[in-house]
Design an enzyme around this catalytic site. Structure first.
Site, PDB file in Angstrom:
ATOM      1  N   CYS A  25       0.839  -1.198   0.000  1.00  0.00           N
ATOM      2  CA  CYS A  25       0.000   0.000   0.000  1.00  0.00           C
ATOM      3  C   CYS A  25       0.869   1.240   0.000  1.00  0.00           C
ATOM      4  CB  CYS A  25      -0.890  -0.009   1.236  1.00  0.00           C
ATOM      5  SG  CYS A  25      -1.952  -1.460   1.316  1.00  0.00           S
ATOM      6  N   GLY A  53      -0.544   0.299  -5.136  1.00  0.00           N
ATOM      7  CA  GLY A  53      -1.848  -0.296  -4.884  1.00  0.00           C
ATOM      8  C   GLY A  53      -2.873   0.215  -5.863  1.00  0.00           C
ATOM      9  N   ASN A 127       0.303   1.576   5.874  1.00  0.00           N
ATOM     10  CA  ASN A 127       1.040   0.676   4.982  1.00  0.00           C
ATOM     11  C   ASN A 127       1.796  -0.330   5.849  1.00  0.00           C
ATOM     12  OD1 ASN A 127       4.031   1.006   2.919  1.00  0.00           O
ATOM     13  ND2 ASN A 127       2.466  -0.568   2.883  1.00  0.00           N
ATOM     14  N   GLY A 128       1.529  -1.613   5.606  1.00  0.00           N
ATOM     15  CA  GLY A 128       2.219  -2.659   6.365  1.00  0.00           C
ATOM     16  C   GLY A 128       1.224  -3.644   6.938  1.00  0.00           C
ATOM     17  N   CYS A 262      12.404  -3.490   4.533  1.00  0.00           N
ATOM     18  CA  CYS A 262      12.039  -4.514   3.544  1.00  0.00           C
ATOM     19  C   CYS A 262      12.930  -4.374   2.311  1.00  0.00           C
ATOM     20  CB  CYS A 262      10.578  -4.352   3.144  1.00  0.00           C
ATOM     21  SG  CYS A 262      10.118  -5.403   1.742  1.00  0.00           S
ATOM     22  N   TYR A 268      11.938  -4.370  -5.968  1.00  0.00           N
ATOM     23  CA  TYR A 268      10.752  -4.439  -6.815  1.00  0.00           C
ATOM     24  C   TYR A 268       9.669  -3.386  -6.565  1.00  0.00           C
ATOM     25  CZ  TYR A 268       6.329  -6.417  -8.542  1.00  0.00           C
ATOM     26  OH  TYR A 268       5.117  -6.605  -9.137  1.00  0.00           O
ATOM     27  N   CYS A 408       5.576 -13.615   3.727  1.00  0.00           N
ATOM     28  CA  CYS A 408       5.851 -12.324   4.377  1.00  0.00           C
ATOM     29  C   CYS A 408       4.674 -11.993   5.274  1.00  0.00           C
ATOM     30  CB  CYS A 408       6.018 -11.239   3.310  1.00  0.00           C
ATOM     31  SG  CYS A 408       6.072  -9.573   4.007  1.00  0.00           S
ATOM     32  N   CYS A 457      15.202  -6.615   6.342  1.00  0.00           N
ATOM     33  CA  CYS A 457      14.423  -7.836   6.455  1.00  0.00           C
ATOM     34  C   CYS A 457      14.614  -8.591   5.149  1.00  0.00           C
ATOM     35  CB  CYS A 457      12.935  -7.531   6.656  1.00  0.00           C
ATOM     36  SG  CYS A 457      11.916  -9.035   6.586  1.00  0.00           S
ATOM     37  N   CYS A 460      11.633 -13.400   3.534  1.00  0.00           N
ATOM     38  CA  CYS A 460      11.027 -14.221   2.484  1.00  0.00           C
ATOM     39  C   CYS A 460      12.090 -15.051   1.753  1.00  0.00           C
ATOM     40  CB  CYS A 460      10.228 -13.363   1.512  1.00  0.00           C
ATOM     41  SG  CYS A 460      11.081 -11.891   0.968  1.00  0.00           S
TER      42      CYS A 460
HETATM   43  S1  SF4 Z   1       9.557 -10.899   4.288  1.00  0.00           S
HETATM   44 FE1  SF4 Z   1      10.344 -10.159   2.281  1.00  0.00          FE
HETATM   45  S2  SF4 Z   1       8.692  -8.907   1.403  1.00  0.00           S
HETATM   46 FE2  SF4 Z   1       8.250  -9.168   3.589  1.00  0.00          FE
HETATM   47  S3  SF4 Z   1       9.129  -7.391   4.632  1.00  0.00           S
HETATM   48 FE3  SF4 Z   1      10.676  -8.993   4.695  1.00  0.00          FE
HETATM   49  S4  SF4 Z   1      11.909  -8.670   2.816  1.00  0.00           S
HETATM   50 FE4  SF4 Z   1      10.015  -7.514   2.565  1.00  0.00          FE
END
Ligand code: SF4
Length: 488
Positions: A25, A53, A127-128, A262, A268, A408, A457, A460
């Protein structure tokens, strides 16, 4: 290119063939010292954030009598052009664009959510995802809370309203303290605009000023229409409070452990002309392409991106390898959301409607095809087939991210582990599956070398989720998703 969950609509403005993974978002906010053309400004900001979005868009603005006027609608921002470009002057407002919904009405979960509660009038754009949302929702339900939406964002409003603390800052600490996961918020609290970022900083958020007017936005591309003179990130754990006399910063929480920004925002989600997490997205993608080229000795004649998401990475890759870069695929930008893809055959047709091979570039060539990531592999399979049908002698698939293996819980809709092709097949098996001559991913170490090893992070990819998921899995960008509960 990320792929759309089967139930989701095809986003119109997302890169690639339109088969994109959901849920990212975008939020925006404006606060002026006196009434201005506020809904127009929010329109331009949300229009710039459309890539985050496409399912619904909404704004909430401050009325002369102190009420908040919310206007939410399904569909693209442009569809609200007439109303928002002719909106009444206002001094404050927030806006939101939202991606997919699970099942029910998109409008029901559209934002901003606007309420009148014990603490005043509040309009919230989020957002999140709150990763312990199910636990918090259960606790609120047990106290008698009644929910209007399936959005985890609504939990924030309930917690604010029920807080026993006094004073806005302590109420926010009390309300947000137990929340885990990702929240970048643009919040209209009576006539004040607040920008709040979770202590781990999962999602980006920026604050800016131009001619005395303050702006809040997920990405800096939303600030470009105004030519801002000052801009900075909202820090993890910070709340920026803006009223008619200016801006002040409140430290709600100390940054929690290591940062968890993220990394997919850079790979992307974010627009290439944005800066997020203090970095140029354009530059980051070129670096990822160069990193992907390290140690890759595959013999090739031309590097071809899957547009648009693979373009910058392919440029970085081609430059590092000294290979020609060519647009061997043309994207039809008008194929958008008219293509709903309930079946595999339909999805393949959608790829063909959206991406068109350029025979002159491909015929008789050994092609390196660059995309950002691989989800189920079905879209890549269709694209490889397109390239080969257009005469490519060899197709070598290269991905600008490591293998996607985990869900995620922080705002992005990634399919179940079983659906992720990298959990079923190794690179060789994937090459076979998509019909490519070889397949190679950017490895995690190279990703770290390109973007820095700390503060990201990458759950994923590596399954190390920074926040626990309790009481059932989090849903997607504001929607609790019971079906996701078994995903881990
Ligand atoms: S799990 Fe992947 S998509 Fe989700 S916040 Fe972490 S890096 Fe981003």
């Amino acid at each position: 290119m990320l792929e759309t969950p089967v139930r989701a609509r095809v986003p119109a403005e997302r890169p690639g063939s339109g088969d994109a993974l959901g849920h990212y978002c975008g939020v925006a906010g404006v606060r002026a010292p006196s009434p201005v053309d506020l809904s127009q400004r929010l329109f331009y900001m949300l229009f710039a954030l459309q890539h985050r979005g496409q399912e619904s868009a909404g704004i909430a603005t401050l009325m002369p009598d102190g009420r908040h006027l919310a206007d939410r609608r399904e569909g693209m921002v442009a569809e609200a052009r007439e109303r928002w470009l002719s909106g009444a002057p206002s001094a404050a407002g927030v806006g939101h664009v939202r991606y997919s919904t699970e099942g029910g009405s998109g409008l029901r979960n559209a934002q901003p959510l606007a309420v009148e509660c014990t603490k005043g009038r509040i309009a919230l754009a989020h957002n999140g995802n709150i990763s312990n949302a199910a636990e918090i929702r259960a606790a609120l339900s047990a106290e008698g809370a009644i929910f209007q939406t399936a959005a985890d964002s609504e939990l924030i409003l309930h917690r604010i309203s029920r807080s026993k603390a006094s004073g806005m800052e302590d109420v926010l600490r009390d309300a947000l303290g137990p929340l885990e996961g990702a929240y970048s918020l643009a919040l209209l609290w009576d006539d004040q605009l607040l920008a709040i970022r979770d202590p781990r900083g999962f999602r980006p958020l920026h604050v800016a000023r131009k001619d005395g007017v303050w702006y809040v936005a997920s990405e800096t591309c939303a600030l470009h229409p105004f030519g801002v003179e000052f801009e900075r990130e909202v820090e993890p754990g910070e709340c920026v409070v803006i009223d008619g006399s200016g801006m002040r910063s409140v430290r709600l929480f100390e940054p929690e452990g290591v940062l968890s920004r993220c990394v997919f925002e850079l790979i992307y989600f974010a627009r290439p002309d944005s800066r997020v997490f203090g970095r140029s997205v354009h530059e980051a993608r070129r670096l990822l392409g160069a990193a992907l080229a390290e140690d890759d000795a595959v013999e090739a004649d031309v590097v071809v991106p899957v547009p648009d998401s693979g373009t910058l990475t392919a440029m970085g890759y081609a430059a590092r390898r000294g290979l020609p870069f060519e647009f061997g695929l043309t994207r039809n930008h008008y194929a958008g959301r008219s293509f709903i893809m309930p079946t595999k055959a339909d999805r393949e047709l959608a790829v063909r409607m959206k991406l068109h091979p350029v025979r002159e570039v491909l015929e008789g060539k050994r092609v390196v095809m660059i995309d950002d990531s691989l989800v189920r592999g079905t879209t890549s399979k269709a694209i490889v087939r397109l390239l080969k049908e257009a005469g490519a002698k060899e197709v070598h698939l290269r991905l600008a991210s490591p293998e996607l293996r985990w869900p995620c819980y922080y705002g992005i809709d990634i399919p179940t582990r079983e659906e992720l092709v990298s959990n079923r097949l190794d690179s060789e098996g994937i090459a076979d599956f998509v019909g490519a001559d070889s397949c190679r991913f950017l490895d995690l170490e190279r990703l770290g070398e390109a973007l820095g090893t700390e503060g990201w992070c990458k759950a994923c990819f590596d399954g190390r989720h920074p926040c626990p998921v309790r009481g059932g899995a989090a849903g997607k960008c504001g929607v609790l998703d019971a079906a996701a509960a078994g995903r881990t």
